[in-house]
Design a protein around this motif. Sequence first.
Motif, PDB file in Angstrom:
ATOM      1  N   ALA A 164      35.166  31.933  42.194  1.00 16.99           N
ATOM      2  CA  ALA A 164      35.918  32.024  43.443  1.00 16.99           C
ATOM      3  C   ALA A 164      37.329  31.479  43.278  1.00 16.99           C
ATOM      4  CB  ALA A 164      35.188  31.266  44.547  1.00 16.99           C
ATOM      5  N   PHE A 165      37.462  30.386  42.556  1.00 10.50           N
ATOM      6  CA  PHE A 165      38.791  29.809  42.332  1.00 10.50           C
ATOM      7  C   PHE A 165      39.692  30.783  41.568  1.00 10.50           C
ATOM      8  CE2 PHE A 165      41.664  27.449  39.502  1.00 10.50           C
ATOM      9  CZ  PHE A 165      42.431  26.773  40.449  1.00 10.50           C
ATOM     10  N   GLY A 166      39.160  31.363  40.487  1.00 12.31           N
ATOM     11  CA  GLY A 166      39.958  32.311  39.710  1.00 12.31           C
ATOM     12  C   GLY A 166      40.338  33.536  40.511  1.00 12.31           C
ATOM     13  N   TRP A 167      39.390  34.053  41.305  1.00  8.90           N
ATOM     14  CA  TRP A 167      39.682  35.253  42.087  1.00  8.90           C
ATOM     15  C   TRP A 167      40.720  34.978  43.175  1.00  8.90           C
ATOM     16  CZ3 TRP A 167      38.789  36.774  47.244  1.00  8.90           C
ATOM     17  CH2 TRP A 167      38.977  38.138  47.499  1.00  8.90           C
ATOM     18  N   VAL A 168      40.623  33.842  43.847  1.00 15.93           N
ATOM     19  CA  VAL A 168      41.581  33.501  44.905  1.00 15.93           C
ATOM     20  C   VAL A 168      42.973  33.308  44.318  1.00 15.93           C
ATOM     21  CG1 VAL A 168      42.230  31.721  46.575  1.00 15.93           C
ATOM     22  CG2 VAL A 168      39.876  32.547  46.484  1.00 15.93           C
ATOM     23  N   ILE A 169      43.068  32.594  43.208  1.00 16.03           N
ATOM     24  CA  ILE A 169      44.385  32.363  42.592  1.00 16.03           C
ATOM     25  C   ILE A 169      44.968  33.667  42.070  1.00 16.03           C
ATOM     26  CG2 ILE A 169      45.593  31.157  40.739  1.00 16.03           C
ATOM     27  CD1 ILE A 169      44.774  29.395  43.062  1.00 16.03           C
ATOM     28  N   ALA A 170      44.142  34.508  41.450  1.00 16.24           N
ATOM     29  CA  ALA A 170      44.639  35.787  40.938  1.00 16.24           C
ATOM     30  C   ALA A 170      45.134  36.675  42.068  1.00 16.24           C
ATOM     31  CB  ALA A 170      43.533  36.494  40.152  1.00 16.24           C
ATOM     32  N   THR A 171      44.401  36.712  43.170  1.00 18.90           N
ATOM     33  CA  THR A 171      44.824  37.503  44.322  1.00 18.90           C
ATOM     34  C   THR A 171      46.091  36.932  44.947  1.00 18.90           C
ATOM     35  OG1 THR A 171      42.512  38.054  44.740  1.00 18.90           O
ATOM     36  CG2 THR A 171      44.074  38.497  46.514  1.00 18.90           C
ATOM     37  N   HIS A 172      46.211  35.626  44.939  1.00 17.66           N
ATOM     38  CA  HIS A 172      47.403  34.989  45.489  1.00 17.66           C
ATOM     39  C   HIS A 172      48.641  35.296  44.644  1.00 17.66           C
ATOM     40  CE1 HIS A 172      50.050  32.007  47.269  1.00 17.66           C
ATOM     41  NE2 HIS A 172      50.189  31.431  46.100  1.00 17.66           N
ATOM     42  N   LEU A 173      48.479  35.281  43.335  1.00 20.02           N
ATOM     43  CA  LEU A 173      49.618  35.530  42.455  1.00 20.02           C
ATOM     44  C   LEU A 173      50.006  37.004  42.423  1.00 20.02           C
ATOM     45  CD1 LEU A 173      48.682  33.222  39.437  1.00 20.02           C
ATOM     46  CD2 LEU A 173      50.329  32.767  41.253  1.00 20.02           C
ATOM     47  N   SER A 174      49.010  37.869  42.412  1.00 22.92           N
ATOM     48  CA  SER A 174      49.269  39.309  42.374  1.00 22.92           C
ATOM     49  C   SER A 174      48.186  39.989  43.192  1.00 22.92           C
ATOM     50  CB  SER A 174      49.257  39.831  40.939  1.00 22.92           C
ATOM     51  OG  SER A 174      49.452  41.225  40.893  1.00 22.92           O
ATOM     52  N   LEU A 175      48.567  40.698  44.213  1.00 26.44           N
ATOM     53  CA  LEU A 175      47.632  41.212  45.212  1.00 26.44           C
ATOM     54  C   LEU A 175      46.547  42.106  44.621  1.00 26.44           C
ATOM     55  CD1 LEU A 175      46.970  41.416  48.241  1.00 26.44           C
ATOM     56  CD2 LEU A 175      48.554  43.360  48.362  1.00 26.44           C
ATOM     57  N   TYR A 176      46.837  42.801  43.546  1.00 26.60           N
ATOM     58  CA  TYR A 176      45.941  43.836  43.030  1.00 26.60           C
ATOM     59  C   TYR A 176      44.600  43.314  42.515  1.00 26.60           C
ATOM     60  CZ  TYR A 176      49.952  46.884  43.490  1.00 26.60           C
ATOM     61  OH  TYR A 176      51.012  47.594  44.008  1.00 26.60           O
ATOM     62  N   PRO A 177      44.485  42.082  41.973  1.00 27.61           N
ATOM     63  CA  PRO A 177      43.159  41.603  41.561  1.00 27.61           C
ATOM     64  C   PRO A 177      42.154  41.455  42.694  1.00 27.61           C
ATOM     65  CG  PRO A 177      44.868  40.338  40.455  1.00 27.61           C
ATOM     66  CD  PRO A 177      45.562  41.207  41.463  1.00 27.61           C
ATOM     67  N   ALA A 178      42.576  41.681  43.936  1.00 23.92           N
ATOM     68  CA  ALA A 178      41.626  41.617  45.047  1.00 23.92           C
ATOM     69  C   ALA A 178      40.512  42.641  44.888  1.00 23.92           C
ATOM     70  CB  ALA A 178      42.356  41.836  46.373  1.00 23.92           C
ATOM     71  N   ILE A 179      40.784  43.769  44.197  1.00 21.92           N
ATOM     72  CA  ILE A 179      39.764  44.801  44.028  1.00 21.92           C
ATOM     73  C   ILE A 179      38.637  44.344  43.103  1.00 21.92           C
ATOM     74  CG2 ILE A 179      41.451  46.623  44.427  1.00 21.92           C
ATOM     75  CD1 ILE A 179      41.509  47.142  41.448  1.00 21.92           C
ATOM     76  N   LEU A 180      38.845  43.231  42.395  1.00 21.86           N
ATOM     77  CA  LEU A 180      37.796  42.726  41.511  1.00 21.86           C
ATOM     78  C   LEU A 180      36.668  42.054  42.272  1.00 21.86           C
ATOM     79  CD1 LEU A 180      39.942  41.194  38.613  1.00 21.86           C
ATOM     80  CD2 LEU A 180      38.795  43.407  38.666  1.00 21.86           C
ATOM     81  N   ILE A 181      36.724  42.056  43.580  1.00 18.09           N
ATOM     82  CA  ILE A 181      35.660  41.451  44.375  1.00 18.09           C
ATOM     83  C   ILE A 181      34.332  42.164  44.133  1.00 18.09           C
ATOM     84  CG2 ILE A 181      36.216  42.906  46.363  1.00 18.09           C
ATOM     85  CD1 ILE A 181      34.968  39.275  46.480  1.00 18.09           C
ATOM     86  N   ILE A 182      34.375  43.476  43.891  1.00 14.97           N
ATOM     87  CA  ILE A 182      33.127  44.221  43.644  1.00 14.97           C
ATOM     88  C   ILE A 182      32.503  43.829  42.312  1.00 14.97           C
ATOM     89  CG2 ILE A 182      32.148  46.525  43.303  1.00 14.97           C
ATOM     90  CD1 ILE A 182      34.068  47.592  45.337  1.00 14.97           C
ATOM     91  N   PRO A 183      33.237  43.825  41.178  1.00 20.90           N
ATOM     92  CA  PRO A 183      32.624  43.326  39.933  1.00 20.90           C
ATOM     93  C   PRO A 183      32.160  41.880  40.029  1.00 20.90           C
ATOM     94  CG  PRO A 183      34.630  44.544  39.445  1.00 20.90           C
ATOM     95  CD  PRO A 183      34.580  44.381  40.928  1.00 20.90           C
ATOM     96  N   MET A 184      32.877  41.055  40.803  1.00 22.23           N
ATOM     97  CA  MET A 184      32.448  39.668  40.975  1.00 22.23           C
ATOM     98  C   MET A 184      31.068  39.600  41.629  1.00 22.23           C
ATOM     99  SD  MET A 184      34.867  37.586  39.874  1.00 22.23           S
ATOM    100  CE  MET A 184      35.049  38.756  38.545  1.00 22.23           C
ATOM    101  N   ILE A 185      30.875  40.371  42.687  1.00 20.60           N
ATOM    102  CA  ILE A 185      29.586  40.377  43.387  1.00 20.60           C
ATOM    103  C   ILE A 185      28.478  40.894  42.477  1.00 20.60           C
ATOM    104  CG2 ILE A 185      28.335  41.421  45.305  1.00 20.60           C
ATOM    105  CD1 ILE A 185      30.930  41.420  46.895  1.00 20.60           C
ATOM    106  N   LEU A 186      28.760  41.964  41.726  1.00 21.00           N
ATOM    107  CA  LEU A 186      27.745  42.521  40.835  1.00 21.00           C
ATOM    108  C   LEU A 186      27.405  41.557  39.704  1.00 21.00           C
ATOM    109  CD1 LEU A 186      29.012  46.222  40.609  1.00 21.00           C
ATOM    110  CD2 LEU A 186      27.108  45.327  41.963  1.00 21.00           C
TER     111      LEU A 186
END
Length: 395
Positions: free
Chosen positions: A115-137
């Motif tokens: 969660a920390f990596g995903w939030v920081i990545a999304t904060h720095l560059s909006l596009y990593p937000a789409i990685l929410i699906i691989p994260m859940i899987l």
Amino acid sequence: MVLHCYFHSLGHSRSKELKGNPITFYADIVNAMLIRATGQNLQMEYTRSLKLLDHVKLSEKPGKIIPSGDIAALVYLWNPFTIVACVGLSTSPIENLAIILSLYGACKRQAPLAAFGWVIATHLSLYPAILIIPMILLLGYGTDTPPRKLFLQRRNVEVGDNPPNDRCCEREEVVHRSEVPHVFSWRPVIHFFCWTSLWSVYVLVLCGISVKQYGGLWELFKRTYGFMLTVQDLSPNIGVLWYFFAEVFDFFRNFFLIVFHGNILFMMLPLAIRLKHRPCFLAFVYIAISSMLKSYPSVGDSALYLGLLGLFVNELADMQFSFFLFCGYVGVSLLSPVMHNLWIWRGTGNANFYFATAMAYACLQIILVVESVSAMLNHDRKLRKPLTELQDGKN
């Protein structure tokens, strides 16, 4: 030793500059270490899956399974794109660190880290937000494995070989021994969303405090995410959007903004359905697609997905056009700065010179994504073939 050689390969003058600001250098080193650790987890699961499917010859033959973690780390660390981004003191290594950290945490099923990596990545560059699906899987199913139906098919074959009297007892033994993967677990996913909410609030509070005197969070979002989504700066880069929006009529600008950004979203669901059993590979595909269609791409984005590509060196061993892609990337890497120099500095060329290399670069990325997905699906079919032949032979 590797760090020493890598540091000296950057040159004496740039080494001095990096000593004053070594963040990007050490970020790349940590990225390579995390990629290697992720590759080791994937390889352990890959070997385990082969044994469960009774592909013993393939799983135990030393030359057949390549240490994907080491290969991926070396590809990322010694990639010319990585070195260029590091020498140029780009922030791409920091963004890549957040993305790789989220993938590593998800592979380990550590919800707070993911969660920390995903939030920081999304904060720095909006596009990593789409990685929410691989994260859940990844958190729900675990790391990449062959399709679930292969394990079920293997279980049926083993149960079918047993005598009728012992079939019930043997079925329980097979189920216990096989440990069929892909049993979704909601607990780590719920923990992930809770930690995501916590980290998001924490980041927003810190950002609100730091930009309070500059207009607040709304002004921050407008000048960062709004700037990326509206493509206001049309300076030449390795992408294709700058040229397109420089030529398009202003009346159609908003329409094509929706089309280009919507392309990323439209491809998310079909890919997730088809590759849900391989969430790490799905994350690689998402990163490659976003790197191709994002507003302001950089060579650091390419360094990331090329490094992640090395994690699947065993599954993608039969990928087609590998030599063509390698030569294409080398050619574009050499021609792009030449065309940029002819157009911007010497004035002997025009925008079409540089845009041609950008188009070639985009086509190479498309071929890479298509061929890698095709090779992965073919690999799953090859794993199914011996089971199908065995089942037909029994019948």
